[in-house]
Design a protein around this motif. Structure first.
Motif, short mmCIF file in Angstrom:
data_model
loop_
_atom_site.label_atom_id
_atom_site.label_comp_id
_atom_site.label_asym_id
_atom_site.label_seq_id
_atom_site.Cartn_x
_atom_site.Cartn_y
_atom_site.Cartn_z
N VAL B 84 52.18 36.55 39.55
CA VAL B 84 52.07 37.48 40.68
C VAL B 84 51.90 38.91 40.19
N ASN B 85 51.04 39.67 40.86
CA ASN B 85 51.02 41.11 40.57
C ASN B 85 51.17 41.90 41.86
N SER B 86 51.72 43.09 41.76
CA SER B 86 51.71 44.03 42.88
C SER B 86 50.73 45.15 42.55
N ALA B 87 50.57 46.10 43.49
CA ALA B 87 49.69 47.27 43.35
C ALA B 87 48.27 46.99 43.82
N CYS B 88 47.69 45.88 43.45
CA CYS B 88 46.32 45.55 43.85
C CYS B 88 46.30 44.20 44.56
N ALA B 89 45.74 44.15 45.78
CA ALA B 89 45.75 42.91 46.57
C ALA B 89 44.64 41.95 46.16
N ASN B 90 43.66 42.46 45.45
CA ASN B 90 42.47 41.66 45.13
C ASN B 90 41.93 40.97 46.39
N ALA B 91 41.80 41.76 47.46
CA ALA B 91 41.27 41.26 48.73
C ALA B 91 40.02 42.05 49.07
N CYS B 92 39.04 41.40 49.70
CA CYS B 92 37.76 42.04 50.00
C CYS B 92 37.10 42.51 48.71
N THR B 93 37.13 41.68 47.73
CA THR B 93 36.59 42.05 46.43
C THR B 93 35.48 41.08 46.00
N GLY B 94 35.07 40.20 46.93
CA GLY B 94 33.90 39.34 46.72
C GLY B 94 34.01 38.43 45.51
N GLU B 95 32.85 38.10 44.93
CA GLU B 95 32.76 37.16 43.82
C GLU B 95 33.54 37.67 42.61
N GLN B 96 33.46 38.98 42.37
CA GLN B 96 34.17 39.53 41.21
C GLN B 96 35.69 39.33 41.36
N GLY B 97 36.18 39.53 42.57
CA GLY B 97 37.60 39.34 42.83
C GLY B 97 38.02 37.90 42.59
N TYR B 98 37.14 36.97 43.00
CA TYR B 98 37.42 35.55 42.80
C TYR B 98 37.48 35.23 41.31
N GLN B 99 36.50 35.74 40.57
CA GLN B 99 36.48 35.52 39.11
C GLN B 99 37.72 36.13 38.45
N ASP B 100 38.13 37.28 38.95
CA ASP B 100 39.33 37.93 38.39
C ASP B 100 40.58 37.08 38.63
N ALA B 101 40.67 36.50 39.82
CA ALA B 101 41.84 35.66 40.12
C ALA B 101 41.84 34.41 39.26
N LEU B 102 40.65 33.84 39.04
CA LEU B 102 40.53 32.68 38.15
C LEU B 102 40.98 33.04 36.73
N LYS B 103 40.55 34.22 36.31
CA LYS B 103 40.88 34.69 34.96
C LYS B 103 42.39 34.91 34.82
N MET B 104 42.99 35.47 35.84
CA MET B 104 44.44 35.71 35.82
C MET B 104 45.17 34.37 35.71
N ARG B 105 44.66 33.38 36.46
CA ARG B 105 45.25 32.04 36.39
C ARG B 105 45.12 31.45 34.99
N SER B 106 43.93 31.58 34.40
CA SER B 106 43.73 30.94 33.09
C SER B 106 44.53 31.65 32.00
N LEU B 107 44.68 32.97 32.13
CA LEU B 107 45.51 33.70 31.16
C LEU B 107 46.96 33.22 31.22
N ALA B 108 47.45 33.03 32.46
CA ALA B 108 48.83 32.58 32.62
C ALA B 108 49.01 31.16 32.11
N ALA B 109 48.03 30.31 32.41
CA ALA B 109 48.10 28.90 31.99
C ALA B 109 48.11 28.80 30.46
N GLU B 110 47.25 29.60 29.85
CA GLU B 110 47.16 29.63 28.40
C GLU B 110 48.48 30.09 27.78
N LYS B 111 49.03 31.11 28.38
CA LYS B 111 50.29 31.69 27.89
C LYS B 111 51.40 30.64 27.76
N ILE B 112 51.49 29.76 28.77
CA ILE B 112 52.59 28.78 28.74
C ILE B 112 52.10 27.38 28.36
N GLY B 113 50.82 27.26 28.08
CA GLY B 113 50.29 25.99 27.58
C GLY B 113 50.26 24.87 28.61
#
Lengths: 411, 411
Positions: B84-113
Motif C-alpha cells: 500500500v502507498n499513500s500520497a498518490c491514488a494512481n487513479a485516472c492515470t490510464g494505461e501508464q497507471g495500470y502498468q505502474d500498479a502492475l510494477k508495484m505488485r511485481s516489486l513486492a512479490a519479488e521482495k518476498i519471493g
C-alpha cells in the motif's frame, strides 16, 4: 435542460423590473415582529382573479402553509393573493400549525376582501416553532400594498432569511402583438437541493394562460431550473414556487397550440433560471456561483443528475472556494453517479482550460487555473462522450461562513 | 444492521492488539519519499498463503491498484501480501497507471519471493497524478517487515493521508476450543460516503475459512459497517477493504454450517464496526462522532438509508458542530429520504432527550441539550413508528477545519 433557442432571442431582460412590472399587480412588506428588525411579512395581490400554478417541496414533512395553499388552489385553480412570512417555517407544528396557516389565510383574504380560497400562504424560517399569531394578525393589519418600486423591495425583503441580497428578475416578450411581462422574487439560501429546497419563488405575469397550461409549463421548467440548484444537499419542508397570471396583457389565451407558446415558455424559463442562479450564487456563505454543464450523457436527465452531483460535492465546493484546480474532486463526484459513464472517455474543462481529456490528465497552467477560480462565477464543463444528453446545474462554493452560519442558525 | 446479539458477548476486545495479533502475520512501513516526511509505503505479509476477500469502491473510476488487486484475487482467491502507498491514488492515470500498479505488485512479490498474483495493491492520495515509480522501487527495496508493535504502527502510519490518528482494532473469540483473533488497520478521512469511500481497511485473521465464505461474510458485514459511515457524501476511486485469513489458529474450517459461524461473523462485525467508527470520528475537520440509530422503519435497509441521510446532512453536521439542538435539521434530512415515512408519527431523541414525539415538538432544556452536544460522541435516535426496520449510521460534524483542509488539499 435550460438551453438557448431561437425563441430566447425574442425575450427581453428588464433590469429594473420585478414582480410589479406585469400589469395589474400590487405588493408590500411590513415588520410584523417575528424577527428583530427586518421586514418579515409580505403580500402580492393581483387586481384581477388570476390563473395560477405551483410546485412544492418533495419532503415528507410538507409544512402547514403548503397544505393550505394546495387546498386553496384545488378549489378553483384561481388566486388573487399570496401572503408570506419569514422567521418561522410553521413546519412540524401539527394541527395547531395547520389552524395557524388557515387563520393567516383568512386574515389576508379579509384584508383585501376576497374568498379565502383565492389566497395562497407561504412561510420560511425555523422548523418546529409555532407561529406568533398575534404578530401575524397585527402585521397583516398594518400591511399595505402598492405599485411603487419601494413596495416591490419591501416584499422582496420580507421573504428573506439568511439571504444576503434580494433576488428578483423581469423579462418581457411580444405575444400576439402585445407586450407580455413576467416578474419574479425569490429567497434562498441554505437547505437548497433537489426538488425545491428552502426557497420560495413568486412569479407574476400579465399573460393570459389557463391554470392547467401554466401548471404543465411550470413543472417542465422547474426541472431544468429550480431543481438543478444545490447549496448543501438538504431539502426543506417549505419550498414553493408559485406563478400568478392575471391575463391583463391582452394576448389571446396561451396553450401549446398557440404560435407563440414557445416564446411564453422561454419567458418562464428565463425568469426561473434567473431566480435559480441568484439563489445558488447567494447560497449560505457562498463567495461564487458554480455553473456545471454536462454534455455527451446518455440522456438529458442523466446529464442533469451528473451536473447536480458535481455541484453538490462538498469536496468540489471547498476546492473552488480555495481556488484549487483539483479536478480529481470532479472525477470523484462523477464517479459515484448512478448514471452511465465510460471511465475512459471523460473530458473535464475548467472554463476554457482542459484538465482531463479521454480520462487522461492534461498539463495545465496552475497559476492560470488559480486565477480563473478567483472569479465570481466558475464554469465547469464535462463531456462524457457517450450520447447526446445535455444538462446544466448550479451551485456555490463551501466556505468557513457556511459553517459559521449553520453552527448557530437558531441563535 | 450492526446489532448486539448474544454472540457479541463471546467476542473479546484486545485493546493493545492489531493486525499482528493474529498468528502468522508480519508488516512494516517506510518513507519512500512520496510525501515530505511521513511514512508512505507499507506492506502486510502472511507467513502462510491466505484465503482472502475484498470489497471495492462503486465509483465508475476504479483506480489502477483496484484493477490489479482484482486480477490477483481472481486467479486463485489466495493472497500472501498487500502493498500500500499513500500520497498518490494512481487513479485516472490510464494505461501508464495500470502498468505502474502492475510494477508495484511485481516489486513486492519479488521482495518476498511469491508469485505476483499472491500480492494485492492499494493506493490512496491525490487523483490524476502518476506514481513516482523510482521512489516506489526504492521504498519497497528498503522496506522490512516484522512482528513488533513498532512494525504495526509503521504500517498504520504509512497508509494515512489527512487522518489525524492511526486506526486499528483487535478482537478474539474461542472457536472449536482455540483462540481465533482478528486485527485491523484503516485510513479515512475525507471523501467518505457510501459503498467504500476514501478509505482503506485491512484485516488479518488466523481463522481457517475459505475465500468463498469469507467473501460472502465480508459483503454482508460491510453493508452495515463501512457502508454506513459518511464524512462528506463523496465517494473515492480507491476504496478497498481486504481481509486475509491464514488459518494458523487451528480451528475447523468455518462455513455457515459450522456451529461457531455466528461467532466468527460477530468477530468480523466488531472489527469492521470499530474501524468504521474510528474513520467517521476522524473525518476531516471533525470534532465529534455522530451516531444515528433509526427504528420503526419499513425495513432494515430503509432504516440504514435514513440514518445515512441524517449523518450526511451538512445542516445536521454544522448544527452538531455548533452544539445547536436544531432538530429541524434532522427533520429536513429525514423528509427528503426516498424511504417510507409517516409525517405524523416521528420521534426524535438527542441522547436521552426527546425533541419530537409523534411529529410534535417537545419542550426540552436548551442548556442541557447544548451540554450534551459538547460531548465527543453525539447519539441521535429516530423512531418512525411504521415497521420493524432498524439501522445505524455514523458520521461526524462539519467544522471550519473541513473547509480549510479541502480548500487546499493538494498544496
Amino acid at each position: 435542460m435550460y438551453q438557448a433557442t431561437t425563441d430566447k432571442q425574442l425575450i427581453k431582460n428588464i433590469p429594473d423590473g420585478g414582480i410589479l412590472t406585469p400589469k395589474g399587480f400590487q405588493c408590500g412588506g411590513v415588520h410584523a415582529g417575528l424577527r428583530y428588525t427586518k421586514l418579515d411579512l409580505g403580500m402580492i395581490v393581483s387586481e384581477e382573479l388570476a390563473s395560477c400554478a405551483a410546485v412544492y417541496t418533495t419532503s415528507h414533512f410538507q409544512a402547514a402553509p403548503l397544505v393550505v395553499t394546495q387546498e386553496s388552489i384545488a378549489k378553483e385553480q384561481l388566486l388573487q393573493a399570496i401572503v408570506v412570512n419569514s422567521a418561522c417555517a410553521n413546519a412540524c407544528t401539527g394541527e395547531q400549525g395547520y389552524q395557524d396557516a388557515l387563520k393567516m389565510r383568512s386574515l389576508a383574504a379579509e384584508k383585501i376582501g376576497v374568498p379565502e380560497h383565492h389566497v395562497a400562504v407561504a412561510s420560511t424560517g425555523v422548523i418546529g416553532e409555532f407561529m406568533q399569531m398575534e404578530k401575524i394578525q397585527n402585521g397583516i393589519g398594518k400591511l399595505s400594498v402598492g405599485k411603487a418600486i419601494e413596495d416591490a423591495k419591501d416584499f422582496q425583503t420580507a421573504i428573506l432569511t439568511t439571504d444576503t441580497v434580494m433576488k428578483s428578475c423581469c423579462y418581457s416578450a411580444e405575444i400576439d402583438g402585445v407586450t407580455v411581462s413576467m416578474g419574479g422574487a425569490a429567497k434562498g439560501s441554505g437547505m437548497i437541493h433537489p426538488n425545491m429546497a428552502t426557497m420560495l419563488g413568486f412569479l407574476t405575469t400579465d399573460a393570459k394562460v389557463s391554470s392547467e397550461h401554466l401548471t404543465a409549463a411550470l413543472k417542465e421548467v422547474t426541472n431544468t431550473t429550480f431543481n438543478q440548484i444545490t447549496v448543501d444537499g438538504d431539502t426543506s419542508t417549505n419550498d414553493m414556487v408559485l406563478v400568478m397570471a392575471n391575463g391583463t396583457a391582452g394576448n389571446q389565451p396561451l396553450d401549446p397550440t398557440h404560435p407563440d407558446w414557445t416564446v411564453f415558455m422561454e419567458l418562464l424559463k428565463e425568469s426561473c433560471a434567473s431566480l435559480a442562479k441568484q439563489i445558488a450564487k447567494d447560497g449560505e456563505g457562498a463567495t461564487k456561483l458554480i455553473e456545471i454543464s454536462v454534455a455527451g450523457a446518455m440522456s438529458d436527465e442523466e446529464a442533469r443528475m451528473i451536473g447536480k452531483q458535481i455541484a453538490g460535492s462538498n469536496l468540489v465546493k471547498t476546492a473552488v472556494y480555495g481556488a484549487d484546480a483539483n479536478w480529481g474532486r470532479i472525477i470523484g463526484a462523477i464517479g459515484q453517479s448512478p448514471s452511465s459513464i465510460n471511465p475512459k472517455t471523460v473530458d473535464i474543462y475548467l472554463g476554457e482550460m482542459a484538465m482531463l481529456k479521454g480520462s487522461t490528465p492534461v498539463d495545465f497552467d496552475e497559476d492560470e487555473a488559480r486565477e480563473y477560480l478567483l472569479n465570481d462565477k466558475v464554469e465547469i464543463f464535462v463531456d462524457l462522450h457517450l450520447g447526446d444528453g445535455k444538462g446544466m446545474a448550479w451551485g456555490c462554493d463551501l466556505s468557513y461562513d457556511y459553517v459559521k452560519i449553520n453552527a448557530s442558525y437558531r441563535t
